[in-house]
Write a protein that holds these residues in place. Structure first.
Motif, PDB file in Angstrom:
ATOM      1  N   ARG A  24       0.834  -1.201   0.000  1.00 57.60           N
ATOM      2  CA  ARG A  24       0.000   0.000   0.000  1.00 57.60           C
ATOM      3  C   ARG A  24       0.864   1.244   0.000  1.00 57.60           C
ATOM      4  NH1 ARG A  24      -2.539  -3.092   3.744  1.00 57.60           N
ATOM      5  NH2 ARG A  24      -1.839  -1.811   5.481  1.00 57.60           N
ATOM      6  N   ALA A  25       1.952   1.228   0.747  1.00 58.94           N
ATOM      7  CA  ALA A  25       2.841   2.385   0.823  1.00 58.94           C
ATOM      8  C   ALA A  25       3.527   2.656  -0.515  1.00 58.94           C
ATOM      9  CB  ALA A  25       3.884   2.167   1.914  1.00 58.94           C
ATOM     10  N   GLN A  26       3.670   1.625  -1.343  1.00 58.98           N
ATOM     11  CA  GLN A  26       4.352   1.782  -2.625  1.00 58.98           C
ATOM     12  C   GLN A  26       3.402   2.104  -3.784  1.00 58.98           C
ATOM     13  OE1 GLN A  26       6.536  -1.879  -3.042  1.00 58.98           O
ATOM     14  NE2 GLN A  26       8.143  -1.221  -1.642  1.00 58.98           N
ATOM     15  N   ALA A  27       2.131   2.259  -3.500  1.00 64.44           N
ATOM     16  CA  ALA A  27       1.172   2.570  -4.563  1.00 64.44           C
ATOM     17  C   ALA A  27       1.535   3.903  -5.202  1.00 64.44           C
ATOM     18  CB  ALA A  27      -0.243   2.625  -3.997  1.00 64.44           C
ATOM     19  N   ASP A  28       1.452   3.953  -6.526  1.00 66.49           N
ATOM     20  CA  ASP A  28       1.829   5.182  -7.221  1.00 66.49           C
ATOM     21  C   ASP A  28       0.799   6.289  -6.956  1.00 66.49           C
ATOM     22  OD1 ASP A  28      -0.148   5.335  -9.614  1.00 66.49           O
ATOM     23  OD2 ASP A  28       0.624   3.296  -9.720  1.00 66.49           O
ATOM     24  N   LEU A  34      -6.905   7.978  -7.360  1.00 67.29           N
ATOM     25  CA  LEU A  34      -8.134   7.274  -7.742  1.00 67.29           C
ATOM     26  C   LEU A  34      -8.883   6.769  -6.511  1.00 67.29           C
ATOM     27  CD1 LEU A  34      -7.153   5.160 -10.873  1.00 67.29           C
ATOM     28  CD2 LEU A  34      -9.007   6.812 -10.710  1.00 67.29           C
ATOM     29  N   ALA A  35      -8.157   6.207  -5.564  1.00 69.27           N
ATOM     30  CA  ALA A  35      -8.785   5.712  -4.331  1.00 69.27           C
ATOM     31  C   ALA A  35      -9.410   6.863  -3.550  1.00 69.27           C
ATOM     32  CB  ALA A  35      -7.759   4.985  -3.476  1.00 69.27           C
ATOM     33  N   GLU A  36      -8.736   7.999  -3.518  1.00 64.33           N
ATOM     34  CA  GLU A  36      -9.282   9.178  -2.831  1.00 64.33           C
ATOM     35  C   GLU A  36     -10.578   9.633  -3.502  1.00 64.33           C
ATOM     36  OE1 GLU A  36      -8.474  11.089  -0.135  1.00 64.33           O
ATOM     37  OE2 GLU A  36      -6.949   9.617   0.407  1.00 64.33           O
TER      38      GLU A  36
END
Length: 54
Positions: A24-28, A34-36
């Motif tokens: 999760r910490a490495q998500a671009d 997009l998640a926000e």
């Protein structure tokens, strides 16, 4: 996940939540944005609330 019959929505996350912290910490930044926008990032819990039963 959509609940058949009621069309209610459920959001699920892995029970081994801590195991995926690094991923999760490495998500671009685009994926995080997009998640926000989808409102998903605010639904995630550090400690899963496990509901069993129906």
């Amino acid at each position: 996940m959509i609940v058949p019959g009621s069309n209610g929505m459920l959001f699920v996350q892995p029970s081994g939540w801590e195991k995926y912290e690094q991923e999760r910490a490495q998500a671009d930044p685009q994926r995080r944005a997009l998640a926000e926008r989808a409102g998903i990032s605010g639904l995630l819990e550090k400690e899963p609330n496990i509901l069993v039963g129906g």
